[in-house]
Design an enzyme around this catalytic site. Structure first.
Site, short mmCIF file in Angstrom:
data_model
loop_
_atom_site.label_atom_id
_atom_site.label_comp_id
_atom_site.label_asym_id
_atom_site.label_seq_id
_atom_site.Cartn_x
_atom_site.Cartn_y
_atom_site.Cartn_z
N GLU A 302 0.84 -1.20 0.00
CA GLU A 302 0.00 0.00 0.00
C GLU A 302 0.88 1.26 0.00
O GLU A 302 0.48 2.30 -0.50
CB GLU A 302 -0.94 -0.01 1.21
CG GLU A 302 -2.31 0.52 0.84
CD GLU A 302 -3.36 0.36 1.94
OE1 GLU A 302 -3.03 0.55 3.12
OE2 GLU A 302 -4.52 0.06 1.60
N HIS A 323 7.53 -26.00 1.69
CA HIS A 323 6.72 -27.06 1.07
C HIS A 323 5.55 -26.46 0.29
O HIS A 323 4.53 -27.10 0.10
CB HIS A 323 6.21 -28.02 2.16
CG HIS A 323 7.33 -28.72 2.85
ND1 HIS A 323 7.73 -30.00 2.53
CD2 HIS A 323 8.19 -28.29 3.80
CE1 HIS A 323 8.77 -30.34 3.27
NE2 HIS A 323 9.07 -29.32 4.06
N LYS A 435 -13.80 1.80 -3.70
CA LYS A 435 -14.71 2.11 -2.60
C LYS A 435 -15.85 3.01 -3.08
O LYS A 435 -17.00 2.82 -2.72
CB LYS A 435 -13.96 2.82 -1.46
CG LYS A 435 -12.90 1.98 -0.78
CD LYS A 435 -12.36 2.77 0.41
CE LYS A 435 -10.97 2.33 0.80
NZ LYS A 435 -10.31 3.24 1.73
O1 PA5 Z 1 -2.82 1.60 5.99
C1 PA5 Z 1 -3.81 2.26 5.74
O2 PA5 Z 1 -3.82 3.50 5.81
C2 PA5 Z 1 -5.10 1.59 5.34
O3 PA5 Z 1 -4.91 0.21 5.14
C3 PA5 Z 1 -6.14 1.77 6.43
O4 PA5 Z 1 -5.67 1.24 7.63
C4 PA5 Z 1 -7.46 1.11 6.07
O5 PA5 Z 1 -7.91 1.57 4.81
C5 PA5 Z 1 -8.50 1.43 7.11
O6 PA5 Z 1 -8.63 2.81 7.23
P1 PA5 Z 1 -9.24 3.44 8.52
O7 PA5 Z 1 -8.34 3.14 9.66
O8 PA5 Z 1 -9.32 4.90 8.22
O9 PA5 Z 1 -10.59 2.83 8.70
#
Ligand code: PA5
Length: 467
Positions: A302, A323, A435
């Site tokens: 990410e 494995h 989203k």
């Molecule tokens: O690492 C990140 O920023 C994302 O994976 C968020 O943790 C995830 O989208 C959840 O977001 P939030 O904590 O705002 O609900």
């Protein structure tokens, strides 16, 4: 004072040639990092630390958080179950800590242990499991903890609505004592809910995004609930970041950076990407830390998958995945570098009895640890033999202190790698479209162009085969 020595070990020190052997022999870029990049990163790091926009490193929220957590300790004590609602960075760290330092929840006999605790991590909108938790958990013994930095993530909010409903129906007016929200200190829907309904809450510091937040209330409150030594996790982080937090001039920062393992790890990772190694194996040979593979994969993917750049993280667990995935690592496309996590100082575990069949005699008297370390060595050598560039991250001990260091090292190396790639490692803009489309398909307002995209998509002819 340094209580433990962890180590980064480059394959360059090995007697094998890796895919970069020409560089290793003549002008090893793995140890001679790029001075121009270092200067830039040092200047940026100093500026971000001084402006307070990098709490992941400055940890300036830590002392306030410690007080808040200590203050909540008694309030958590009566609960047997903690149902965590959150997704991505708001769930993966807590689960990794649970698996590493509270494995007994998965062991036989846990229910009979005095003061047994249970952490249930609901990080999906699974129509099968969430209703089961609501059916089976005793609400009176359960604390629901909703974690969302933005306070507006549809998956977590939908869980929150259902959980609130469940608590209200089970507990009546007492339901509020069974809910705690962890979210932005000032903004977002969840913050509004905390304020309007008078729910207990903890803040996620500004500029501390989900995947960088495990050492905030996001990961440490669930850890405290389980009795994990969360203070030591923070202590490890503090020690790892200390030389950078102490630097007050660009020169000092450059010096601190060039001696810092996060910088050296980032230089290696950026070089791997430049050389075309577009997959990064995260191979953990510390079994209790296996769940950190999923946490790292999210952190790396990410943060760095941007502008057509980045390397795909491949979490793997030794020895299990010898494995499973290892055949592909060794004999598939030669596009993988490897971050190899090991620890020589694991507990011995059981020893093998004597009197084994002659074909197994070499095991007699040896411990499980010795077997694991032999397999660790074998796997590392096999990867290197196949010219897979490998950087080993050897932990002195697999305890909370060193895990705090590991979390911090990997997080900061990710940030540095992103800065060197010229991308923002702290956002995730590409995931927003999906989203918005999901919301548009459910009829949410102000999403006209997404609704148009949906119409067009639905009109694309499909080829279908039933089976
Ligand atoms: O690492 C990140 O920023 C994302 O994976 C968020 O943790 C995830 O989208 C959840 O977001 P939030 O904590 O705002 O609900």
């Amino acid at each position: 004072m340094s209580r433990n020595k962890n180590r980064l070990v480059w394959t360059g020190a090995w007697p094998f040639d890796c895919a970069l052997c020409a560089a290793h022999k003549d002008n090893c870029q793995i140890s001679n990092d790029n001075p121009a990049a270092r200067k830039n990163v040092a200047a940026r790091l100093l500026a971000e630390l001084q402006s307070g926009s990098l709490p992941f490193v400055s940890l300036d929220y830590a002392s306030g958080l410690c007080e808040q957590l200590q203050g909540l300790c008694g309030r958590l004590e009566p609960f047997k179950h903690l149902l965590l609602l959150g997704i991505g960075g708001s769930a993966l760290g807590a689960r990794a800590l649970q698996k590493a330092f509270y494995p007994q929840q998965d062991w036989p006999g846990h229910a009979d242990a005095p003061n047994a605790k249970y952490l249930w991590v609901a990080d999906n909108i699974d129509p099968e499991s969430l209703p089961q938790w609501f059916d089976r958990l005793p609400a009176i013994q359960t604390l629901v903890v909703v974690i969302s930095k933005s306070g507006g993530t549809i998956e977590t909010m939908s869980q929150y609505f259902l959980a609130k409903n469940w608590l209200q129906s089970q507990l009546g007016p007492d339901w509020q004592r069974h809910m705690l929200l962890i979210t932005d200190a000032r903004k977002g829907f969840l913050r509004e809910e905390a304020d309007t309904l008078g729910l207990a809450s903890l803040p996620v510091p500004e500029n501390l995004g989900g995947r960088y937040s495990v050492l905030s209330a996001v990961g440490l409150l669930p850890a405290m609930f389980l009795g994990i030594n969360w203070e030591e996790l923070l202590a490890g982080a503090k020690e790892l970041f200390a030389p950078l937090n102490l630097a007050s001039t660009p020169d000092d920062m450059e010096k601190a950076l060039s001696a810092h393992p996060a910088w050296n790890l980032a230089v290696w990772a950026a070089l791997m990407q430049d050389k075309g190694f577009n997959e990064l194996i995260y191979f953990t040979y510390v079994p209790k830390l296996a769940a950190f593979g999923a946490w790292f994969a999210q952190l790396w993917a990410e943060s760095l998958g941007k502008d057509g750049k980045g390397s795909m993280p491949l979490p793997a667990t030794g020895v299990t995945d010898q494995h499973s995935l290892q055949q592909m690592f060794l004999d598939g496309p030669n596009n993988k570098a490897c971050l190899f996590i090991s620890c020589p100082n694991l507990p011995d575990g059981s020893s093998f009895p004597t009197g084994l069949d002659a074909r197994w005699e070499y095991l007699a008297g040896k411990s499980l640890r010795e077997l694991l370390l032999a397999e660790t060595l074998g796997s590392k050598m096999a990867l290197s033999d196949r010219k897979i560039p490998l950087l080993e991250l050897e932990l002195a001990l697999p305890d909370e202190f060193n895990t705090g260091k590991l979390i911090s090292l990997l997080g900061l190396a990710t940030i540095f790698t992103g800065w060197m790639m010229g991308i923002n490692p702290q956002d995730q803009p590409a995931v927003e479209l999906g989203k918005r489309l999901a919301k548009a398909s459910l009829g949410a307002d102000n999403l006209e162009s997404e609704k148009e995209m949906l119409m067009k998509f639905r009109n694309i002819p499909e080829k279908i085969q039933e089976f």
